[in-house]
Design a protein around this motif. Structure first.
Motif, PDB file in Angstrom:
ATOM      1  N   ARG A 227       0.826  -1.193   0.000  1.00 52.96           N
ATOM      2  CA  ARG A 227       0.000   0.000   0.000  1.00 52.96           C
ATOM      3  C   ARG A 227       0.864   1.249   0.000  1.00 52.96           C
ATOM      4  O   ARG A 227       2.011   1.230   0.426  1.00 52.96           O
TER       5      ARG A 227
ATOM      6  N   LEU B 165      -8.438  10.793  -5.235  1.00 57.13           N
ATOM      7  CA  LEU B 165      -8.109  11.172  -3.869  1.00 57.13           C
ATOM      8  C   LEU B 165      -9.089  12.199  -3.314  1.00 57.13           C
ATOM      9  O   LEU B 165      -9.423  12.162  -2.125  1.00 57.13           O
TER      10      LEU B 165
ATOM     11  N   ARG C 196      -3.741   4.131   0.242  1.00 47.33           N
ATOM     12  CA  ARG C 196      -3.740   3.745  -1.173  1.00 47.33           C
ATOM     13  C   ARG C 196      -3.500   2.242  -1.239  1.00 47.33           C
ATOM     14  O   ARG C 196      -2.442   1.750  -0.885  1.00 47.33           O
TER      15      ARG C 196
ATOM     16  N   HIS D 129      -8.185   4.769  -3.206  1.00 53.25           N
ATOM     17  CA  HIS D 129      -7.938   5.547  -1.992  1.00 53.25           C
ATOM     18  C   HIS D 129      -9.011   5.175  -0.975  1.00 53.25           C
ATOM     19  O   HIS D 129     -10.188   5.465  -1.175  1.00 53.25           O
TER      20      HIS D 129
END
Length: 287
Positions: A199, A223, A248, A253
């Motif tokens: 991630r 985002l 992430r 997101h």
């Protein structure tokens, strides 16, 4: 004139009450079709716009409205509402029958027919609807969505802020109303996958990697959708602000809060946010 006014007002849940035209309170129908969240958005196409009919100037509750008849851009921010069973199967201002399960909407001045992109800034979700009705006529509200459009935007709990942008003829001809293939639409994805893949984080890397129980509020391709939802969650409960992080993971997101010391505390927080703030979340076990 009275019949014309009633016909204009008949298609919108936000219309004022008209004596003698009382119907049961609006809302959803029992047993809606399955998988409504998968209903495709309206597909913009070139449709002729009459200067008269539903596009001529009109007056409601002392307010005069001048519908747009040219290929003009339009962008606005305000409250969205939705309408359902009270008008399902009845004529809209366009003369078409209202289908609460189609991707349509009512607007006071956008051309009939025309197309608009509606965005919920709280979660980043967007839909495209076909404008075929007039309304709403409540101050502050700028669009009345069909049941399905509201469901896809997560707006069924009531009115909420949205952004409305018209898709013009020029954009339809050029085909640039479509999102690039590299920019998928935001989606809500509860985290049920096992393990902890690699991630990237946009919050605290330490908090994101910490073991324990987490609440996930949503997953977004962009985002800004996660950031908007983080603000909404923080406003609902300021004590959660230090626990909120955006992770992430798997190309999305993901907004999460945690870690909580116990599964009971995580579930209690989830229930409280759902009951008091209308915020849905799923439990993520990262032990």
């Amino acid at each position: 004139m009275l019949l014309a006014a009633l016909a204009l007002l008949a298609g919108c849940a936000s219309r004022p009450t008209v004596p003698g035209v009382g119907i049961d309170r609006d809302g959803p129908l029992p047993n809606p079709p399955p998988d409504l969240a998968k209903v495709p958005d309206a597909q913009p196409r070139l449709e002729s716009i009459r200067s008269g009919g539903p596009n001529k100037p009109y007056e409601v509750l002392g307010e005069r409205y001048e519908p747009i008849t040219g290929d003009e851009p339009y962008v606005d921010k305000g409250l969205a509402s939705w309408y359902g069973r009270k008008f399902h199967g009845r004529p809209t201002a366009s003369g078409e029958v209202y289908n609460m399960y189609a991707m349509t909407a009512a607007h006071a001045t956008l051309p009939i027919p025309s197309y608009a992109r509606v965005r919920n800034p709280a979660n980043g979700r967007e839909v495209i609807v076909r404008i075929n009705d007039r309304g709403p006529f409540h101050k502050g509200r700028i669009i009345d969505l069909s049941y399905t459009a509201a469901l896809k935007l997560d707006l069924l709990r009531g009115t909420a802020p949205v952004e409305v942008r018209r898709i013009t003829y020029a954009e339809i001809r050029a085909g640039n109303w479509r999102k690039p293939g590299s920019e998928p639409a935001p989606v809500f994805v509860p985290d049920t996958s096992p393990g902890a893949p690699q991630r990237e984080t946009t919050g605290s890397p330490v908090a994101a990697a910490a073991a324990g129980y987490w609440l996930q509020f949503g997953a977004f391709a962009r985002l800004d959708g996660a950031e908007a939802l983080r603000q909404r969650v923080a406003e609902a409960d300021l004590t959660l602000l230090p626990l909120l992080t955006i992770v992430r993971e798997a190309g999305l997101h993901r907004l999460r809060a945690g870690p909580f010391p116990s599964v009971e505390e995580a579930r209690a927080t989830s229930a409280r946010l759902r009951d008091e703030g209308g915020l849905e979340s799923s439990l993520v076990d990262k032990r």
